[in-house]
Scaffold this motif. Sequence first.
Motif, PDB file in Angstrom:
ATOM      1  N   GLU A 185     -11.941  -1.974   4.159  1.00  0.00           N
ATOM      2  CA  GLU A 185     -12.033  -2.654   5.450  1.00  0.00           C
ATOM      3  C   GLU A 185     -11.081  -2.004   6.454  1.00  0.00           C
ATOM      4  N   TRP A 186     -11.394  -2.183   7.737  1.00  0.00           N
ATOM      5  CA  TRP A 186     -10.551  -1.606   8.779  1.00  0.00           C
ATOM      6  C   TRP A 186      -9.807  -2.718   9.506  1.00  0.00           C
ATOM      7  N   ASP A 187      -8.488  -2.705   9.360  1.00  0.00           N
ATOM      8  CA  ASP A 187      -7.600  -3.678   9.989  1.00  0.00           C
ATOM      9  C   ASP A 187      -6.588  -2.899  10.822  1.00  0.00           C
ATOM     10  N   PRO A 188      -6.909  -2.611  12.099  1.00  0.00           N
ATOM     11  CA  PRO A 188      -6.049  -1.738  12.903  1.00  0.00           C
ATOM     12  C   PRO A 188      -4.619  -2.235  13.059  1.00  0.00           C
ATOM     13  N   ASP A 189      -4.426  -3.535  13.291  1.00  0.00           N
ATOM     14  CA  ASP A 189      -3.065  -4.056  13.451  1.00  0.00           C
ATOM     15  C   ASP A 189      -2.260  -3.889  12.162  1.00  0.00           C
ATOM     16  N   GLY A 190      -2.891  -4.234  11.053  1.00  0.00           N
ATOM     17  CA  GLY A 190      -2.212  -4.067   9.776  1.00  0.00           C
ATOM     18  C   GLY A 190      -1.964  -2.601   9.465  1.00  0.00           C
ATOM     19  N   ALA A 191      -2.930  -1.742   9.797  1.00  0.00           N
ATOM     20  CA  ALA A 191      -2.782  -0.309   9.547  1.00  0.00           C
ATOM     21  C   ALA A 191      -1.600   0.257  10.317  1.00  0.00           C
ATOM     22  N   ILE A 192      -1.453  -0.147  11.579  1.00  0.00           N
ATOM     23  CA  ILE A 192      -0.345   0.357  12.396  1.00  0.00           C
ATOM     24  C   ILE A 192       0.996  -0.054  11.801  1.00  0.00           C
ATOM     25  N   ARG A 193       1.090  -1.285  11.322  1.00  0.00           N
ATOM     26  CA  ARG A 193       2.344  -1.718  10.690  1.00  0.00           C
ATOM     27  C   ARG A 193       2.646  -0.872   9.450  1.00  0.00           C
ATOM     28  N   ARG A 194       1.618  -0.620   8.659  1.00  0.00           N
ATOM     29  CA  ARG A 194       1.823   0.166   7.436  1.00  0.00           C
ATOM     30  C   ARG A 194       2.138   1.626   7.756  1.00  0.00           C
ATOM     31  N   ILE A 195       1.509   2.156   8.798  1.00  0.00           N
ATOM     32  CA  ILE A 195       1.785   3.542   9.206  1.00  0.00           C
ATOM     33  C   ILE A 195       3.243   3.690   9.631  1.00  0.00           C
ATOM     34  N   LYS A 196       3.717   2.754  10.446  1.00  0.00           N
ATOM     35  CA  LYS A 196       5.105   2.807  10.907  1.00  0.00           C
ATOM     36  C   LYS A 196       6.068   2.856   9.726  1.00  0.00           C
ATOM     37  N   ASN A 197       5.846   1.998   8.760  1.00  0.00           N
ATOM     38  CA  ASN A 197       6.730   1.961   7.590  1.00  0.00           C
ATOM     39  C   ASN A 197       6.621   3.241   6.771  1.00  0.00           C
ATOM     40  N   ARG A 198       5.390   3.737   6.638  1.00  0.00           N
ATOM     41  CA  ARG A 198       5.181   4.908   5.778  1.00  0.00           C
ATOM     42  C   ARG A 198       5.812   6.165   6.358  1.00  0.00           C
ATOM     43  N   VAL A 199       5.778   6.345   7.698  1.00  0.00           N
ATOM     44  CA  VAL A 199       6.270   7.590   8.305  1.00  0.00           C
ATOM     45  C   VAL A 199       7.651   7.428   8.918  1.00  0.00           C
ATOM     46  N   GLY A 200       8.269   6.252   8.736  1.00  0.00           N
ATOM     47  CA  GLY A 200       9.612   6.042   9.275  1.00  0.00           C
ATOM     48  C   GLY A 200       9.666   5.940  10.781  1.00  0.00           C
ATOM     49  N   ALA A 201       8.673   5.270  11.361  1.00  0.00           N
ATOM     50  CA  ALA A 201       8.614   5.132  12.821  1.00  0.00           C
ATOM     51  C   ALA A 201       8.709   3.666  13.230  1.00  0.00           C
TER      52      ALA A 201
END
Length: 342
Positions: free
Chosen positions: A176-192
């Motif tokens: 599934e595509w959850d853009p808000d959740g994805a952005i939160r996970r991306i920030k944590n994963r790349v240290g941003a």
Amino acid sequence: MNRNCEHAVFTLEQKKFTEDDDNFYFEGYLSVFNNVDHGGDRVIPGAFKKALIELEGKGDAKLPVFWNHDDDSPVGVFTELAEDEQGLFVKGRLPLADDFVRGRIVPQMKTGSIAEMSMGFSTITHKSVGNVRELHEVKLWEGSLTSIAMNPKAKVTDFKSAVPYQDYPIAPNWMEWDPDGAIRRIKNRVGATDAPNPAYRRAFLWFDSESPDSFDAYKMPIVDVWDTELRIVPRAVFHAAALMVGARGGIDIPESDRDAVKANIDRYYAKLGMESPFEEGSFRVDDVGALSERELETLMKSGVSFSRGQAKKVVSAIKSVQEPSIARQIKAMQEELESKRK
């Protein structure tokens, strides 16, 4: 920098390195003519003619050299640029007083681990010939030294406001595509978590290059974290494609960047083993589930086609709505007849 820029990566052809007490010198090809890269672009001889005329009056430092297209990481200058039969030949100079140049760039260039250059450019005129985009005139912004890419000859990716194509692995199709959740996970994963960084930028299709430090400047994410790594989510790509043709009121990006973004979307579709969704006069929906009802309604009003699988889903959905309605009408007619008989 306020520019609409793309970049193309080329192996350092005809390498030649020299140095003195102050500088390290190199030469090679920033672009090769008539080579169709994996992104489907071909640079045509003469494409740099006007750009070179513009650079001619700039003295010795004609064009900046960056490290991996990072505006904050200048490492030298190109002192000579000229077209020949093979492509755009350049000579560059890197200052040895720069610790990064002396400690990392120069040793790695000598050993061959930094063996490619990438040009930052804007497309002025181009022509589509089948699936190939012929670049007839470009404007040069910078050239970069890059680490070795998967393609040893050339790889073109749109850059600057249109984020370069990223060769991430693909997430499962059912994800599934959850853009808000994805952005939160991306920030944590790349240290941003506090501010965007280059790794965060690569998770999106477009960003406002005039506000790179603002999270609001980044639009159309296409990846999520799956099994601890960033992966392309197919439904995110389908949704971004729909936004580019008007779903949810479209996406607010400059007109000059739209072709570059669409070109990158086409490359992601190709990675998914699919053809471009952008057809003449129509947009092909490849996953109805990636769109809201309102988005789908907007697209259908503006002209849309469906892949075979999605067409079956649409027909099934329409029938499931219509059949109960027909049944109710028949029941109402039967009740009306019964009341008349009485």
